[in-house]
Design an enzyme around this catalytic site. Structure first.
Site: not given
Ligand code: AMP
Length: 398
Positions: A7, A90, A179, A240, A384
């Site tokens: 990743n 990823r 996601h 966010r 993940e």
């Protein structure tokens, strides 16, 4: 069979080496501060840990450092690179081209490059990770697993914005969602665990971490999700803002003498839990402040939960019913108070929490709804990396 998961971020590279015979983690770690002074590798294997302070020029050098750590006699996990059967990467944005994971070939690399405007921070970093692996292990097959792929089953009514259609045709402006690897893993596990295999199911997955998103999944397929063209849309997150009136951008730009880019940066990095509470982007800190009597922290948590509750209601309406709500990621898996707050007032939908089960379920799979709740509520930890590793294994066909 060992699979390496990568990743890559703009200045970091996370990795996990997974033994697919039992899906155990053989080693994992992170290289930080790539390209800036103070580079560092933090590597863990079994119960052991190893750190290395070393300036690291670029991602290729970072991959070299990772392989050295994995091959090391004392703290490594393999004796030859050839033990790594494949690498799973990823990748943030796969645009509309990638509805599933795929073997990395030159056209795939070209497509990831083509989508840089849609993922300006992540796609270039993901490409650096891919190219670094190609440089240090040129004969190892690689697979790209996209954050956007799971959401590609959304219908037009969910993914088109109410802006001139030519913007979609010309600039690919639409809801993509993110996601996806987590939503796919958790929704598939929910179908299995909750007894929906081969049956119809309407599930809302709440991925609540530093970044948060919800998805509405009918029979295991995504029909709507809260993040949009970028991960900024949707519920309130660590830093966010989530949904705002788009006119706010110009208004803040004028009032604070900022450029549009600066305002969007503010909405991404200085808003959400952090901006509202003024305390922290970390939910644990915001709770601690609220517990100590900080009014703004209390209101922030209320807003955070209220917005998630509104999305759950909207998705129940969008799907024409609701069979289950599933919580995952840092807050979703661990924070029983936050879960209870979100579900407050959803009794009219048939949601009935079991407070004792909710309080005792932490980072583990389990139901938290009362036996007579018509909507099952579960905690299902996301994974993940395992999802990426499984796709990689399947695609290399070994
Ligand atoms: P993630 O991005 O999935 O790693 O999640 C990070 C978020 O999860 C942060 O807001 C943390 O405060 C929150 N979190 C992690 N562990 C806990 C915990 N035990 N209790 C409450 N929140 C937690």
């Amino acid at each position: 069979m060992k699979i390496l998961i990568i990743n890559a971020g703009s200045s970091s590279l996370k990795y996990q080496l997974i033994d697919m015979t039992d899906e155990s983690i053989l080693a994992k770690g992170i290289v930080e501060r790539i390209g800036i002074p103070g580079g560092k590798l933090c590597h863990s294997f079994g119960d052991g840990k190893f750190t290395l302070d070393k300036d690291i020029r670029d991602h290729t050098q970072a991959m070299g450092v990772v392989l050295e750590a994995l091959l090391d006699e004392d703290h490594g996990a393999i004796s030859s690179i050839s033990e790594i059967a494949a690498v799973g990467h990823r990748v943030l944005h796969g645009g509309e081209k990638f509805t599933a994971s795929c073997i990395i070939t030159q056209p795939v690399i070209d497509a990831i490059e083509e989508y840089i405007p849609l993922g300006p921070l992540h796609n270039p970093a993901n490409l650096m990770g891919i190219r670094a692996c190609q440089a240090v292990m040129p004969n190892t097959p690689m697979v790209a697993v996209f954050d956007t792929a799971f959401h590609q089953t959304m219908p037009k009514k969910a993914y088109l914005y109410g802006v001139p259609y030519e913007f979609y045709k010309k600039h690919h402006i639409r809801r993509y969602g993110f996601h996806g690897t987590s939503h796919r893993f958790v929704s598939a596990r929910a179908v299995e665990l909750l007894g929906f295999t081969g049956k119809e199911s309407k599930i809302v997955v709440c991925h609540l971490g530093n970044g948060s998103s919800l998805s509405a999944c009918v029979n295991g397929k995504c029909v709507d999700t809260s993040m949009g063209l970028t991960p900024l849309e949707g519920v309130l997150m660590g830093t966010r803002s989530g949904d705002v009136d788009p006119a706010i951008v110009e208004y803040i730009a004028d009032s604070e003498h900022m450029t549009v880019g600066e305002v969007v940066n503010f909405l991404n990095k200085k808003s959400g839990l952090l901006g509202l509470s003024g305390v922290s982007s970390d939910m644990r800190d915001v709770w601690a402040a609220a517990n100590a009597g900080n009014e703004m922290a209390k209101i922030t948590i209320d807003i955070w939960a209220y917005r998630i509750r509104k999305y759950i209601g909207a998705y129940a309406a969008a799907m024409g019913g609701l069979d289950a709500i599933v919580f995952t990621a840092g807050i979703g898996e661990n924070d029983c108070r936050a879960r209870a707050l979100i579900l407050e007032g959803l009794e009219f939908l048939g949601v009935k929490l079991d407070p004792a089960a909710n309080d005792s379920t932490r980072a583990a799979e389990g139901p938290i709804s009362a036996p007579d709740s018509t909507v099952q509520v579960w905690v299902i930890p996301t994974n993940e990396e395992i999802s990426i590793a499984r796709d990689t294994l399947e695609l290399i066909g070994k």
